[in-house]
Design a protein around this motif. Structure first.
Motif, PDB file in Angstrom:
ATOM      1  N   TYR A  60       0.068  36.974  31.095  1.00 34.64           N
ATOM      2  CA  TYR A  60       0.732  35.746  31.378  1.00 34.64           C
ATOM      3  C   TYR A  60       1.576  35.239  29.904  1.00 34.64           C
ATOM      4  O   TYR A  60       2.884  35.056  30.291  1.00 34.64           O
ATOM      5  CB  TYR A  60      -0.343  34.977  31.491  1.00 34.64           C
ATOM      6  CG  TYR A  60       0.252  33.472  31.554  1.00 34.64           C
ATOM      7  CD1 TYR A  60       1.277  32.978  32.444  1.00 34.64           C
ATOM      8  CD2 TYR A  60      -0.299  32.365  30.746  1.00 34.64           C
ATOM      9  CE1 TYR A  60       1.680  31.639  32.515  1.00 34.64           C
ATOM     10  CE2 TYR A  60       0.412  31.153  30.581  1.00 34.64           C
ATOM     11  CZ  TYR A  60       1.375  30.664  31.582  1.00 34.64           C
ATOM     12  OH  TYR A  60       1.983  29.381  31.504  1.00 34.64           O
TER      13      TYR A  60
ATOM     14  N   TYR B 126      -2.095  26.910  35.312  1.00 34.22           N
ATOM     15  CA  TYR B 126      -2.153  28.362  35.046  1.00 34.22           C
ATOM     16  C   TYR B 126      -3.420  28.903  35.093  1.00 34.22           C
ATOM     17  O   TYR B 126      -3.826  30.042  35.758  1.00 34.22           O
ATOM     18  CB  TYR B 126      -1.367  28.811  33.793  1.00 34.22           C
ATOM     19  CG  TYR B 126      -1.974  28.462  32.560  1.00 34.22           C
ATOM     20  CD1 TYR B 126      -2.594  29.248  32.045  1.00 34.22           C
ATOM     21  CD2 TYR B 126      -2.060  27.200  31.986  1.00 34.22           C
ATOM     22  CE1 TYR B 126      -3.354  29.250  30.679  1.00 34.22           C
ATOM     23  CE2 TYR B 126      -2.719  26.840  30.952  1.00 34.22           C
ATOM     24  CZ  TYR B 126      -3.485  27.877  30.030  1.00 34.22           C
ATOM     25  OH  TYR B 126      -4.073  27.385  29.153  1.00 34.22           O
ATOM     26  N   GLN B 127      -4.494  28.200  34.811  1.00 31.59           N
ATOM     27  CA  GLN B 127      -5.927  28.849  34.560  1.00 31.59           C
ATOM     28  C   GLN B 127      -6.509  29.265  35.797  1.00 31.59           C
ATOM     29  O   GLN B 127      -6.835  30.343  36.259  1.00 31.59           O
ATOM     30  CB  GLN B 127      -6.893  27.979  33.857  1.00 31.59           C
ATOM     31  CG  GLN B 127      -6.510  27.578  32.217  1.00 31.59           C
ATOM     32  CD  GLN B 127      -7.496  26.918  31.335  1.00 31.59           C
ATOM     33  OE1 GLN B 127      -8.019  25.735  32.171  1.00 31.59           O
ATOM     34  NE2 GLN B 127      -7.864  27.171  30.533  1.00 31.59           N
ATOM     35  N   ASN B 128      -6.330  28.341  36.859  1.00 34.11           N
ATOM     36  CA  ASN B 128      -6.695  28.742  38.275  1.00 34.11           C
ATOM     37  C   ASN B 128      -5.817  29.680  38.870  1.00 34.11           C
ATOM     38  O   ASN B 128      -6.546  30.549  39.579  1.00 34.11           O
ATOM     39  CB  ASN B 128      -6.736  27.370  39.191  1.00 34.11           C
ATOM     40  CG  ASN B 128      -7.864  26.225  38.782  1.00 34.11           C
ATOM     41  OD1 ASN B 128      -8.713  27.055  38.454  1.00 34.11           O
ATOM     42  ND2 ASN B 128      -7.621  25.118  39.038  1.00 34.11           N
ATOM     43  N   SER B 129      -4.719  29.618  38.672  1.00 32.19           N
ATOM     44  CA  SER B 129      -3.810  30.685  39.200  1.00 32.19           C
ATOM     45  C   SER B 129      -3.905  32.109  38.777  1.00 32.19           C
ATOM     46  O   SER B 129      -3.908  33.159  39.361  1.00 32.19           O
ATOM     47  CB  SER B 129      -2.328  30.444  38.841  1.00 32.19           C
ATOM     48  OG  SER B 129      -1.917  29.114  39.616  1.00 32.19           O
ATOM     49  N   LEU B 130      -4.151  32.118  37.266  1.00 27.63           N
ATOM     50  CA  LEU B 130      -4.622  33.302  36.864  1.00 27.63           C
ATOM     51  C   LEU B 130      -6.013  33.997  37.099  1.00 27.63           C
ATOM     52  O   LEU B 130      -6.325  35.118  37.539  1.00 27.63           O
ATOM     53  CB  LEU B 130      -4.618  33.293  35.284  1.00 27.63           C
ATOM     54  CG  LEU B 130      -3.258  33.099  34.420  1.00 27.63           C
ATOM     55  CD1 LEU B 130      -3.425  32.798  33.021  1.00 27.63           C
ATOM     56  CD2 LEU B 130      -2.375  34.231  34.690  1.00 27.63           C
ATOM     57  N   TYR B 131      -7.054  33.030  37.282  1.00 28.76           N
ATOM     58  CA  TYR B 131      -8.284  33.474  37.917  1.00 28.76           C
ATOM     59  C   TYR B 131      -8.035  34.045  39.382  1.00 28.76           C
ATOM     60  O   TYR B 131      -8.730  35.093  39.784  1.00 28.76           O
ATOM     61  CB  TYR B 131      -9.089  32.436  38.017  1.00 28.76           C
ATOM     62  CG  TYR B 131     -10.596  32.760  38.602  1.00 28.76           C
ATOM     63  CD1 TYR B 131     -11.512  33.335  37.907  1.00 28.76           C
ATOM     64  CD2 TYR B 131     -10.672  32.331  39.945  1.00 28.76           C
ATOM     65  CE1 TYR B 131     -12.706  33.833  38.477  1.00 28.76           C
ATOM     66  CE2 TYR B 131     -11.905  32.460  40.699  1.00 28.76           C
ATOM     67  CZ  TYR B 131     -12.845  33.333  39.913  1.00 28.76           C
ATOM     68  OH  TYR B 131     -13.967  33.730  40.739  1.00 28.76           O
ATOM     69  N   LYS B 132      -7.158  33.442  40.173  1.00 32.33           N
ATOM     70  CA  LYS B 132      -6.889  33.952  41.526  1.00 32.33           C
ATOM     71  C   LYS B 132      -6.426  35.337  41.677  1.00 32.33           C
ATOM     72  O   LYS B 132      -6.904  36.273  42.151  1.00 32.33           O
ATOM     73  CB  LYS B 132      -5.947  33.051  42.397  1.00 32.33           C
ATOM     74  CG  LYS B 132      -6.589  31.709  42.698  1.00 32.33           C
ATOM     75  CD  LYS B 132      -5.794  30.870  43.353  1.00 32.33           C
ATOM     76  CE  LYS B 132      -6.309  29.518  43.856  1.00 32.33           C
ATOM     77  NZ  LYS B 132      -5.291  28.441  44.510  1.00 32.33           N
TER      78      LYS B 132
ATOM     79  N   TRP C 211      -6.345  37.702  39.028  1.00 32.51           N
ATOM     80  CA  TRP C 211      -7.808  38.513  38.537  1.00 32.51           C
ATOM     81  C   TRP C 211      -8.645  38.803  39.658  1.00 32.51           C
ATOM     82  O   TRP C 211      -9.120  39.841  39.602  1.00 32.51           O
ATOM     83  CB  TRP C 211      -8.360  37.904  37.126  1.00 32.51           C
ATOM     84  CG  TRP C 211      -9.474  38.626  36.752  1.00 32.51           C
ATOM     85  CD1 TRP C 211      -9.568  39.750  35.976  1.00 32.51           C
ATOM     86  CD2 TRP C 211     -10.963  38.303  37.172  1.00 32.51           C
ATOM     87  NE1 TRP C 211     -10.842  40.182  35.757  1.00 32.51           N
ATOM     88  CE2 TRP C 211     -11.609  39.543  36.454  1.00 32.51           C
ATOM     89  CE3 TRP C 211     -11.431  37.455  37.844  1.00 32.51           C
ATOM     90  CZ2 TRP C 211     -13.195  39.510  36.761  1.00 32.51           C
ATOM     91  CZ3 TRP C 211     -12.821  37.434  37.980  1.00 32.51           C
ATOM     92  CH2 TRP C 211     -13.725  38.361  37.473  1.00 32.51           C
ATOM     93  N   ASN C 212      -8.987  37.868  40.266  1.00 33.82           N
ATOM     94  CA  ASN C 212     -10.208  38.035  41.156  1.00 33.82           C
ATOM     95  C   ASN C 212      -9.721  38.874  42.216  1.00 33.82           C
ATOM     96  O   ASN C 212     -10.403  39.754  42.738  1.00 33.82           O
ATOM     97  CB  ASN C 212     -10.580  36.783  41.730  1.00 33.82           C
ATOM     98  CG  ASN C 212     -11.870  36.691  42.595  1.00 33.82           C
ATOM     99  OD1 ASN C 212     -12.701  37.520  42.351  1.00 33.82           O
ATOM    100  ND2 ASN C 212     -11.712  35.901  43.939  1.00 33.82           N
TER     101      ASN C 212
ATOM    102  N   SER D 102      -9.162  42.596  40.843  1.00 29.09           N
ATOM    103  CA  SER D 102     -10.227  43.210  40.456  1.00 29.09           C
ATOM    104  C   SER D 102     -11.285  43.916  41.812  1.00 29.09           C
ATOM    105  O   SER D 102     -11.914  44.804  41.704  1.00 29.09           O
ATOM    106  CB  SER D 102     -11.376  42.473  39.641  1.00 29.09           C
ATOM    107  OG  SER D 102     -11.592  41.263  40.410  1.00 29.09           O
TER     108      SER D 102
ATOM    109  N   TYR E  98      -5.767  42.565  46.383  1.00 28.36           N
ATOM    110  CA  TYR E  98      -4.166  41.630  46.051  1.00 28.36           C
ATOM    111  C   TYR E  98      -3.281  42.425  46.563  1.00 28.36           C
ATOM    112  O   TYR E  98      -3.158  43.550  46.356  1.00 28.36           O
ATOM    113  CB  TYR E  98      -3.866  41.823  44.284  1.00 28.36           C
ATOM    114  CG  TYR E  98      -2.682  41.399  43.890  1.00 28.36           C
ATOM    115  CD1 TYR E  98      -2.584  39.962  43.894  1.00 28.36           C
ATOM    116  CD2 TYR E  98      -1.576  42.247  43.843  1.00 28.36           C
ATOM    117  CE1 TYR E  98      -1.316  39.314  43.497  1.00 28.36           C
ATOM    118  CE2 TYR E  98      -0.363  41.616  43.388  1.00 28.36           C
ATOM    119  CZ  TYR E  98      -0.164  40.339  43.253  1.00 28.36           C
ATOM    120  OH  TYR E  98       1.041  39.658  43.077  1.00 28.36           O
TER     121      TYR E  98
END
Length: 391
Positions: free
Chosen positions: A4, A28-34, A36-37, A40, A44
């Protein structure tokens, strides 16, 4: 998080979802988590890439693919994993390093094969690219997402989709590292194994080879054409040329005596040696196409309309761009760029004649006024500081 930060530092426009970097930052924190999730878990799937046509320096348009901010972050996460392994195939040399080496070799070799690969980024063979990647990348999840990025469609402004079976989108985060690895095997490795005595410079898809004779250049042209054809690429024969490096000691005539490499034009130029003797050297300087691009940018500023601003505001507005031009195009044969930047001073004089009634219709007087300002504050404009002062 590192991916990011890289994307944020690089900037860029929004993709098909119209989410800008500023919009993304708000959550950005929630968006980055989505992201990554999903990455992983293997779930995606990249969204379509916005297709945008931008003018090319030499005329015409180039199609750029702009991924969404979220997808650029996902691509950057993979790039950061690939870099340690693939960086050795694109060692940390700058464009200036390539230009300097080209200049050096033009002194020693009389002929240059200047090549242009036709629609290179749009015609990269996906199967050959993945074959090259699989030699180096062992992370199956990286290969999974690269395959998905290669196949993701373009979206036009009207919402229609263009399916893709080959090519790497120009404008993507992962595109440069993939295209460079592809050309490493298609061209660099082939030259090393088959034409090891012919030196060359390659920066991205810009390639020049140095030959001892015209016959050798013609022979190499045939060999490279055949090699590219095997890899489903081709040369643009309208832009590919054999060039004679004419100078003080090489005085024969030839149809082509100049070529452009990374925005610099190599051609016979007046030079002065350390003893003050004038001679003709074969030297690089800012090219015609680069100057046209800079002129287009200067015209787009419409400085003559900013009569409500003082000269300090004008300087703050244009200095970052002009500084970039000078840092890049002023490295070699700076006299050519200094002469060109005189046109920028004329544009500033037009601004002066519009802002101050006493200079209306008096361009020479406006230049003289600018000259006086430059003497009082030479650091006001970056090109003045560099030596391109009004006169």
């Amino acid at each position: 998080m590192s991916a990011y930060e890289h994307v944020k530092a690089n900037g860029g426009n929004s993709g098909i979802d119209n989410v800008t970097l500023e919009d993304f930052k708000k959550d950005y924190q929630n968006s980055l988590y989505k992201i990554w999730n999903r990455m992983s878990s293997g779930s995606y799937f990249p969204p379509a890439v916005k297709l945008v046509d931008i003018p090319k320096k030499g005329g015409g348009v180039r199609s750029l693919g702009i991924p969404t901010v979220g997808d650029r972050i996902a691509q950057m996460a993979v790039v950061l994993v690939l870099n340690p392994e693939l960086e050795r195939y694109r060692p940390g040399r700058s464009a200036h390093d390539a230009i300097s080496k080209t200049r050096e070799r033009c002194f020693r070799y009389d002929w240059v094969l200047d090549m242009d690969i036709s629609k290179f980024f749009d015609t990269i063979d996906h199967d050959l690219l993945m074959k090259a990647l699989e030699r180096h990348v062992k992370d199956s999840w990286c290969l999974l997402y690269i395959r998905r990025w290669l196949k993701v469609p373009y979206m036009r402004a009207d919402g229609s989709l263009i399916e893709r079976s080959r090519g790497v989108p120009q404008g993507s985060v992962i595109g440069p590292i993939l295209s460079n690895l592809f050309l490493h095997y298609v061209f660099d490795k082939w030259m090393e194994l088959n034409q090891s005595k012919i030196p060359f410079e390659r920066y991205a898809d810009d390639i020049v080879c140095h030959c001892r004779s015209k016959a050798e250049a013609e022979w190499l042209l045939d060999g490279v054409s055949a090699r590219l054809s095997k890899c489903n690429l081709s040369l643009n024969l309208d832009k590919t040329q054999i060039v004679y490096c004419k100078d003080n000691r090489r005085r024969n005539n030839h149809e082509h005596i100049s070529f452009t490499f990374l925005g610099y034009e190599f051609k016979p130029r007046r030079a002065v040696d350390k003893h003050g003797k004038v001679f003709t050297g074969y030297l690089p300087a800012v090219g015609k196409t680069s100057k046209k691009h800079m002129s287009d940018v200067i015209r787009s500023w419409k400085l003559h309309r900013y009569t409500h601003c003082n000269i300090e505001v004008i300087a703050d507005f244009i200095n970052p761009v002009v500084k970039g031009w000078i840092n890049y195009y002023g490295k070699f044969y700076p006299t050519e760029l200094k002469t060109y930047l005189g046109h920028l001073n004329i544009r500033l004089a037009v601004w002066v004649s519009r802002k101050f009634k006493r200079f209306k219709g008096r361009k020479v007087a406006a230049i003289k006024w600018l000259e006086g300002v430059s003497k009082r504050d030479k650091h006001l404009f970056y090109h003045w500081k560099w030596g391109a002062v009004p006169s």
